[in-house]
Design a protein around this motif. Structure first.
Motif, PDB file in Angstrom:
ATOM      1  N   UNK A 139     -71.322  21.584  65.660  1.00 12.03           N
ATOM      2  CA  UNK A 139     -70.954  21.546  67.080  1.00 12.03           C
ATOM      3  C   UNK A 139     -71.193  20.165  67.688  1.00 12.03           C
ATOM      4  N   UNK A 140     -71.947  19.329  66.982  1.00 13.83           N
ATOM      5  CA  UNK A 140     -72.149  17.965  67.439  1.00 13.83           C
ATOM      6  C   UNK A 140     -72.047  17.021  66.251  1.00 13.83           C
ATOM      7  N   UNK A 141     -71.646  15.785  66.522  1.00 14.63           N
ATOM      8  CA  UNK A 141     -71.521  14.789  65.461  1.00 14.63           C
ATOM      9  C   UNK A 141     -72.903  14.291  65.043  1.00 14.63           C
ATOM     10  N   UNK A 142     -72.966  13.719  63.863  1.00 15.65           N
ATOM     11  CA  UNK A 142     -74.208  13.124  63.364  1.00 15.65           C
ATOM     12  C   UNK A 142     -74.135  11.613  63.520  1.00 15.65           C
ATOM     13  N   UNK A 143     -75.253  11.021  63.902  1.00 14.67           N
ATOM     14  CA  UNK A 143     -75.345   9.572  64.041  1.00 14.67           C
ATOM     15  C   UNK A 143     -75.846   8.998  62.717  1.00 14.67           C
ATOM     16  N   UNK A 144     -75.031   8.153  62.110  1.00 17.99           N
ATOM     17  CA  UNK A 144     -75.361   7.523  60.824  1.00 17.99           C
ATOM     18  C   UNK A 144     -75.587   6.039  61.072  1.00 17.99           C
ATOM     19  N   UNK A 145     -76.721   5.534  60.662  1.00 18.15           N
ATOM     20  CA  UNK A 145     -77.136   4.193  61.054  1.00 18.15           C
ATOM     21  C   UNK A 145     -76.590   3.045  60.249  1.00 18.15           C
ATOM     22  N   UNK A 151     -81.174  16.810  70.084  1.00 16.66           N
ATOM     23  CA  UNK A 151     -80.214  16.192  71.004  1.00 16.66           C
ATOM     24  C   UNK A 151     -79.334  15.182  70.283  1.00 16.66           C
ATOM     25  N   UNK A 152     -79.955  14.395  69.396  1.00 13.56           N
ATOM     26  CA  UNK A 152     -79.201  13.458  68.557  1.00 13.56           C
ATOM     27  C   UNK A 152     -79.445  13.820  67.103  1.00 13.56           C
ATOM     28  N   UNK A 153     -78.409  14.264  66.440  1.00 18.99           N
ATOM     29  CA  UNK A 153     -78.495  14.652  65.038  1.00 18.99           C
ATOM     30  C   UNK A 153     -78.312  13.400  64.183  1.00 18.99           C
ATOM     31  N   UNK A 154     -79.334  13.034  63.438  1.00 18.31           N
ATOM     32  CA  UNK A 154     -79.283  11.802  62.650  1.00 18.31           C
ATOM     33  C   UNK A 154     -79.150  12.132  61.165  1.00 18.31           C
ATOM     34  N   UNK A 155     -78.176  11.482  60.538  1.00 15.18           N
ATOM     35  CA  UNK A 155     -77.969  11.663  59.111  1.00 15.18           C
ATOM     36  C   UNK A 155     -77.966  10.327  58.383  1.00 15.18           C
ATOM     37  N   UNK A 156     -77.865  10.390  57.057  1.00 15.17           N
ATOM     38  CA  UNK A 156     -77.872   9.189  56.228  1.00 15.17           C
ATOM     39  C   UNK A 156     -76.656   9.202  55.314  1.00 15.17           C
ATOM     40  N   UNK A 157     -75.896   8.113  55.327  1.00 19.68           N
ATOM     41  CA  UNK A 157     -74.743   8.013  54.430  1.00 19.68           C
ATOM     42  C   UNK A 157     -75.229   7.791  52.997  1.00 19.68           C
ATOM     43  N   UNK A 158     -74.700   8.588  52.071  1.00 17.24           N
ATOM     44  CA  UNK A 158     -75.106   8.489  50.670  1.00 17.24           C
ATOM     45  C   UNK A 158     -73.855   8.460  49.786  1.00 17.24           C
TER      46      UNK A 158
END
Length: 225
Positions: A60-66, A89-96
């Motif tokens: 339902x919300x996008x993930x923030x990838x740094x 509130x801010x969904x943080x993910x990691x690009x792999x």
């Protein structure tokens, strides 16, 4: 669904693709299914300098990838463990790397394709270091793979090759880079996965599931050296 709409624009060739049976593959993760990884696509949404990019991962919300990734790029995202919790509130993910779910978690995570310019390139352009240590050709003139004494030798990377309507013989004749006169000499094994087939020919789209079903227990039992 969310990846399809982002990555595949409307095209006449895909007009009736929606009538096909859905794959429902395990890496097509539903929005309400917890998963340590999700496939996503970078969306055109502004972020502060150095924050990275927003990725639509089917929630339902996008993930923030740094990291900085071009808009429209498909990316595999390692997700935070939020089982039993409310979405932050801010969904943080990691690009792999796309291979991570398979190598780290043993998860099925789709497949990759490569285009080969002829049978020679199929056999010689292996993406794995050391090449294929087991190559299998399929033909009605091959060894009966359904026999009780059939087994595969140990392997690390196996290549299974299907011919077209004219079989691997036609593929061999169409590739001048191969000097062999008999396609069976090009492979470690040459098998018949549908003996007593009862028809003159078996379509490739029929031969693939038949052969994979027959070889599955042998592949699962494989113990590479």
């Amino acid at each position: 669904q969310y990846l399809r709409k982002e990555l595949f624009p409307m095209h006449p060739d895909l007009k009736f693709a929606g009538l096909l049976n859905p794959l429902d593959a395990p890496h097509h993760v539903r929005y309400d299914t917890p998963s340590p990884y999700r496939e996503g696509v970078v969306v055109n949404r502004p972020t502060k300098p150095g924050q990275g990019v927003w990725v639509n991962v089917g929630l339902r919300q996008c993930a923030l990838v740094g990291v900085s990734i071009p808009v429209g790029t498909r990316v595999t995202v390692k997700m935070p463990d939020i089982r039993g919790k409310k979405l932050p509130k801010t969904l943080r993910g990691t690009a792999v790397a796309p291979s991570k779910p398979r190598t780290e978690e043993g998860m099925y995570w789709g497949y990759q394709t490569r285009l080969a310019g002829g049978l020679f390139k199929v056999l010689s352009e292996c993406p794995y270091k050391g090449g294929y240590d087991l190559t299998i050709g399929t033909s009605e003139r091959g060894l009966d793979a359904a026999s009780a004494d059939f087994k595969l030798p140990p392997f690390r990377h196996v290549l299974l090759v299907f011919g077209g309507l004219g079989g691997l013989e036609d593929a061999l004749l169409g590739d001048e880079r191969l000097a062999a006169s008999d396609p069976s000499s090009l492979f470690s094994m040459y098998i018949n996965s549908c003996s007593n087939q009862g028809s003159r020919t078996i379509r490739t789209e029929e031969a693939v599931p038949i052969t994979l079903s027959l070889l599955r227990p042998h592949i699962l039992a494989n113990k590479p050296k």
